[in-house]
Every structure is written in structure tokens, then in C-alpha cells.
Scaffold this active site. Sequence first.
Site, PDB file in Angstrom:
ATOM      1  N   SER A 256     175.561  58.922  21.348  1.00 34.49           N
ATOM      2  CA  SER A 256     176.709  58.790  22.252  1.00 34.49           C
ATOM      3  C   SER A 256     176.229  58.292  23.600  1.00 34.49           C
ATOM      4  CB  SER A 256     177.377  60.146  22.449  1.00 34.49           C
ATOM      5  OG  SER A 256     178.364  60.069  23.457  1.00 34.49           O
TER       6      SER A 256
ATOM      7  N   TYR B  76     176.449  68.750  25.220  1.00 36.09           N
ATOM      8  CA  TYR B  76     176.655  67.549  24.394  1.00 36.09           C
ATOM      9  C   TYR B  76     175.595  66.483  24.711  1.00 36.09           C
ATOM     10  CZ  TYR B  76     179.251  63.684  22.166  1.00 36.09           C
ATOM     11  OH  TYR B  76     179.638  62.630  21.376  1.00 36.09           O
TER      12      TYR B  76
HETATM   13  N1  NAD Z   1     185.135  59.190  19.420  1.00 36.72           N
HETATM   14  C1  NAD Z   1     184.304  58.928  20.424  1.00 36.72           C
HETATM   15  O1  NAD Z   1     184.734  58.498  21.495  1.00 36.72           O
HETATM   16  C2  NAD Z   1     182.812  59.168  20.265  1.00 36.72           C
HETATM   17  C3  NAD Z   1     181.993  58.676  21.273  1.00 36.72           C
HETATM   18  C4  NAD Z   1     180.609  58.862  21.158  1.00 36.72           C
HETATM   19  C5  NAD Z   1     180.082  59.517  20.056  1.00 36.72           C
HETATM   20  N2  NAD Z   1     180.910  59.990  19.091  1.00 36.72           N
HETATM   21  C6  NAD Z   1     180.275  60.683  17.948  1.00 36.72           C
HETATM   22  O2  NAD Z   1     180.811  60.196  16.732  1.00 36.72           O
HETATM   23  C7  NAD Z   1     180.849  61.241  15.761  1.00 36.72           C
HETATM   24  C8  NAD Z   1     182.274  61.366  15.208  1.00 36.72           C
HETATM   25  O3  NAD Z   1     183.169  61.548  16.281  1.00 36.72           O
HETATM   26  P1  NAD Z   1     184.771  61.515  16.079  1.00 36.72           P
HETATM   27  O4  NAD Z   1     185.368  61.114  17.367  1.00 36.72           O
HETATM   28  O5  NAD Z   1     185.091  60.745  14.849  1.00 36.72           O
HETATM   29  O6  NAD Z   1     185.048  63.079  15.900  1.00 36.72           O
HETATM   30  P2  NAD Z   1     185.818  63.913  14.780  1.00 36.72           P
HETATM   31  O7  NAD Z   1     185.871  65.305  15.312  1.00 36.72           O
HETATM   32  O8  NAD Z   1     187.093  63.219  14.414  1.00 36.72           O
HETATM   33  O9  NAD Z   1     184.848  63.828  13.525  1.00 36.72           O
HETATM   34  C9  NAD Z   1     183.778  64.693  13.304  1.00 36.72           C
HETATM   35  C10 NAD Z   1     183.699  65.010  11.819  1.00 36.72           C
HETATM   36  O10 NAD Z   1     182.587  65.896  11.631  1.00 36.72           O
HETATM   37  C11 NAD Z   1     183.008  66.975  10.808  1.00 36.72           C
HETATM   38  N3  NAD Z   1     182.236  68.194  11.097  1.00 36.72           N
HETATM   39  C12 NAD Z   1     182.339  68.983  12.200  1.00 36.72           C
HETATM   40  N4  NAD Z   1     181.554  70.061  12.060  1.00 36.72           N
HETATM   41  C13 NAD Z   1     180.949  69.965  10.846  1.00 36.72           C
HETATM   42  C14 NAD Z   1     180.043  70.789  10.134  1.00 36.72           C
HETATM   43  N5  NAD Z   1     179.619  71.969  10.637  1.00 36.72           N
HETATM   44  N6  NAD Z   1     179.608  70.379   8.929  1.00 36.72           N
HETATM   45  C15 NAD Z   1     180.072  69.212   8.390  1.00 36.72           C
HETATM   46  N7  NAD Z   1     180.944  68.395   9.003  1.00 36.72           N
HETATM   47  C16 NAD Z   1     181.381  68.768  10.224  1.00 36.72           C
HETATM   48  C17 NAD Z   1     184.490  67.187  11.164  1.00 36.72           C
HETATM   49  O11 NAD Z   1     185.184  67.909  10.167  1.00 36.72           O
HETATM   50  C18 NAD Z   1     184.960  65.743  11.317  1.00 36.72           C
HETATM   51  O12 NAD Z   1     185.423  65.185  10.109  1.00 36.72           O
HETATM   52  C19 NAD Z   1     180.320  62.500  16.454  1.00 36.72           C
HETATM   53  O13 NAD Z   1     178.938  62.646  16.170  1.00 36.72           O
HETATM   54  C20 NAD Z   1     180.523  62.181  17.928  1.00 36.72           C
HETATM   55  O14 NAD Z   1     179.621  62.887  18.753  1.00 36.72           O
HETATM   56  C21 NAD Z   1     182.267  59.827  19.169  1.00 36.72           C
END
Ligand code: NAD
Length: 253
Positions: free
Chosen positions: A145, A155
Site C-alpha cells: 500500500s 497499517y
Molecule cells: N482499496 C484500497 O484503496 C487499497 C489501497 C492500498 C492497499 N490495499 C490493500 O489491498 C488489499 C485488499 O483491499 P480491499 O480494499 O479490497 O479490502 P477488502 O476489505 O474489500 O478485502 C479484503 C479481503 O480480505 C479478506 N480477509 C480479511 N481478513 C481475513 C482473514 N483473517 N483471513 C482470510 N481473509 C481475510 C476479507 O474477507 C476480504 O475479502 C488489502 O491488503 C489492502 O491493504 C487496498
Amino acid sequence: MGKRYENKVVVVTGAAAGLGRALSLGYAREGGELVLIDIEPKGLEETRGMVEALGAKATTFVADLSNEAGVAEVGAAVLAAFPKIDVLYNNAGAAYGAVNTPIDRVEWSQFQFFLSLNTLAPLYLARALRPALAAAKGCVINQSSMAAYQPAVVYGVTKSALNQLTWGMARMFGADGIRVNAVAPGLMETPASAASLGAEHQAKIRALQMLDAHGEPEDIVNLGLFLGSDDARFITAEVMHCDAGHPYRAWRE
Ligand SMILES: NC(=O)c1ccc[n+]([C@@H]2O[C@H](COP(=O)([O-])OP(=O)(O)OC[C@H]3O[C@@H](n4cnc5c(N)ncnc54)[C@H](O)[C@@H]3O)[C@@H](O)[C@H]2O)c1
């Protein structure tokens, strides 16, 4: 152009929602066979249905990746079913809510929980699947991220440690011909980011970008498809930012 992932197996964690679901559909559109992992069975089944609707194969594994036993168990099950794996996309993670607690306030056990999920799980799952990744001369992609450059919140620490791990894993796994890279998204429009960050906060983050643009899951999908493909065969130990030029990576906020 032929499909880049025909006869390739792609494992995506956190596949039940957001970026993980978008990535799963992206690899499926390009002909990949998907292995979908998440803690949420309902969303996981929905993603499986969407992948299959694209004509691709999908197998689901419900697993809790926040602890050693959960990672070891699913790692062993996936390895037994898939002796060759072309891509492991470590996407699951916590990005919103308590994971943004400042480091001078967070409880030890809470810090440990988020480090386990965001940082240790990608390493230990890759270690568990290493024989299958080696058999395919495959690759690992860790979801980092732009927040990796915010050292004062949990984070940021979990994601900057993931960047370090990416470089370390690339060095260690390179002996088996396995590439390891990270993708560092900026603010992407997913249901979770929309629900967790208010419009004002989002506008503040975007105002810092070099480009006046909204990040969409497809921006990450395009990068993931490139990095996992043979087009990226000479690329390893990279953290690739996809954030419209966000200054977090130059400044320590
Ligand atoms: N959306 C953004 O702006 C953004 C920006 C930078 C990084 N990210 C990274 O991208 C990834 C996905 O983000 P997102 O926005 O799609 O979030 P999200 O919360 O929609 O998706 C996360 C997924 O991980 C699963 N998860 C959570 N805890 C878990 C566990 N203990 N075991 C197994 N699965 C688990 C959740 O059920 C979910 O399906 C993350 O690693 C996040 O840090 C997202």
C-alpha cells in the site's frame, strides 16, 4: 492476442471482495484457473460463481489467514490439490478501522494480530506453496500500500514490513526461479474503502496525487496481470506503486 493465463494456476487470497475479487476476475478473463481463499464463505462463493461465468475453473478454500494454524492448514490443502502454481497473489489484509490505530496507542495483541494477517501470512503461505511455485517457475505478488510510508500507524508498519519481506523473499525464492514483487495501490475505489473513508477524507488524499484521477480496481488488475505474466520474467524484488503519484512515498506523513 492469446490469453496470457491459459494453463496457468493463480491463487488469490482475500478473493471474496474488493481488489481480490477484481483480480480473480481479471486472471479468469485471461484464461487462468483460479484458487480462491478467504475467511468469508458467502463472498467467496459469489466470486467463484463470477469466475465460472467467465468460463474459468475455480476452487475455493475458506481460511483464516490471521494465525499460523490457519495459514499452514490452507497451505497444505492447496499444495496437495495443486502441485504447480504459477501465481500466488497475497491480497488479503486489513486496511480499514483498527489497523489505522497510532503506534503509541495500540494494544500489543492487536498489533500482533494485524502483523500476522498483513505481513506474516503472505510470507508463510508463500513458504507453504514454494514447491508448487518452484515447479511452475511461478511468482508471488504481495499487496502492499502507499500507506507503507506512514510509520506512525499500525497499517503503515505492516505494509512497510511487507515491502521488506518482498525484497527478502525475492532473494531467497530466486534460487528456485520464483519471482517476488509487490503492488502498492494508492486510494482505490472498492466497497470497503468507500464504506470506511468519508468523502472528505478521500478528497484530501486525492488532492495530494500528482494526477487528478480516481483509482479503480482495474488499475491494480492490469498491473497484477502484467507482473504475473511472462512479460515480467526479468522483474523481481520490485515494489510497484499504482497511486497517481502519491507523495506519501516521498514524504513521511
Ligand atoms: N482499496 C484500497 O484503496 C487499497 C489501497 C492500498 C492497499 N490495499 C490493500 O489491498 C488489499 C485488499 O483491499 P480491499 O480494499 O479490497 O479490502 P477488502 O476489505 O474489500 O478485502 C479484503 C479481503 O480480505 C479478506 N480477509 C480479511 N481478513 C481475513 C482473514 N483473517 N483471513 C482470510 N481473509 C481475510 C476479507 O474477507 C476480504 O475479502 C488489502 O491488503 C489492502 O491493504 C487496498
